[in-house]
Design an enzyme around this catalytic site. Structure first.
Site, mmCIF file in Angstrom:
data_model
loop_
_atom_site.group_PDB
_atom_site.id
_atom_site.type_symbol
_atom_site.label_atom_id
_atom_site.label_comp_id
_atom_site.label_asym_id
_atom_site.label_seq_id
_atom_site.Cartn_x
_atom_site.Cartn_y
_atom_site.Cartn_z
ATOM 1 N N ILE A 1 42.088 -35.935 55.961
ATOM 2 C CA ILE A 1 41.140 -36.992 56.316
ATOM 3 C C ILE A 1 40.841 -37.893 55.118
ATOM 4 O O ILE A 1 40.561 -39.077 55.277
ATOM 5 C CB ILE A 1 39.834 -36.392 56.912
ATOM 6 C CG1 ILE A 1 38.968 -37.459 57.572
ATOM 7 C CG2 ILE A 1 39.036 -35.649 55.860
ATOM 8 C CD1 ILE A 1 39.369 -37.791 58.964
ATOM 9 N N LEU B 1 45.328 -31.228 60.736
ATOM 10 C CA LEU B 1 44.568 -32.084 59.821
ATOM 11 C C LEU B 1 43.445 -31.281 59.175
ATOM 12 O O LEU B 1 42.808 -30.461 59.830
ATOM 13 C CB LEU B 1 43.958 -33.252 60.602
ATOM 14 C CG LEU B 1 43.079 -34.238 59.841
ATOM 15 C CD1 LEU B 1 43.926 -35.173 58.994
ATOM 16 C CD2 LEU B 1 42.216 -35.030 60.808
ATOM 17 N N CYS B 2 43.220 -31.517 57.885
ATOM 18 C CA CYS B 2 42.066 -30.944 57.196
ATOM 19 C C CYS B 2 41.528 -31.988 56.219
ATOM 20 O O CYS B 2 41.717 -33.181 56.423
ATOM 21 C CB CYS B 2 42.404 -29.615 56.522
ATOM 22 S SG CYS B 2 43.488 -29.750 55.086
ATOM 23 N N HIS B 3 40.887 -31.543 55.141
ATOM 24 C CA HIS B 3 40.299 -32.471 54.183
ATOM 25 C C HIS B 3 41.349 -33.150 53.299
ATOM 26 O O HIS B 3 41.448 -34.376 53.253
ATOM 27 C CB HIS B 3 39.271 -31.725 53.321
ATOM 28 C CG HIS B 3 38.494 -32.620 52.413
ATOM 29 N ND1 HIS B 3 37.766 -32.127 51.366
ATOM 30 C CD2 HIS B 3 38.328 -33.964 52.378
ATOM 31 C CE1 HIS B 3 37.185 -33.136 50.733
ATOM 32 N NE2 HIS B 3 37.504 -34.256 51.328
#
Length: 110
Positions: A96, A68-70
């Site tokens: 996210i 998971l990242c931005h």
């Protein structure tokens, strides 16, 4: 490499429960302080993208990993790298930001 939406992550985690899946957040520390999730059924692990090669031995190859990242770009790169290293990895598409817009608007966007 498989891509799943944030909405699909809980089903993926449930299917992987016996293998204790990990949610690997590859964002910077300030990003995790701004907006973070810790979904049931996944162990949350934070490793900024640039630290992954040096910290590779902290990850268990027997456990499936959801990156998971931005927005999904960094996590996709990390997922590809981890796959090359022999890990079983999926990418959380949209990151996210998608989590906030699709699942939980209480999570801040930035």
């Amino acid at each position: 490499m498989q891509h799943i939406t944030p909405a699909q992550l809980s089903d993926w985690a449930a299917n992987m429960a016996a293998r204790r899946p990990v949610l690997l957040d590859v964002r910077e520390g300030w990003e995790c302080q701004t907006a973070s999730v810790s979904p049931a059924g996944l162990e949350f692990v934070h490793m900024p993208m640039q630290t992954i090669p040096a910290r590779l031995d902290e990850l268990d190859k027997t456990r499936p990993i959801a990156c998971l990242c931005h927005h999904g770009s960094r996590s996709m790169q990390v997922a590809a790298y981890l796959t090359q290293q022999g890990f079983e990895v999926i990418n959380v598409a949209g990151g996210i930001h998608a989590w906030s817009t699709q699942l939980d608007p209480s999570i801040p966007t930035y």
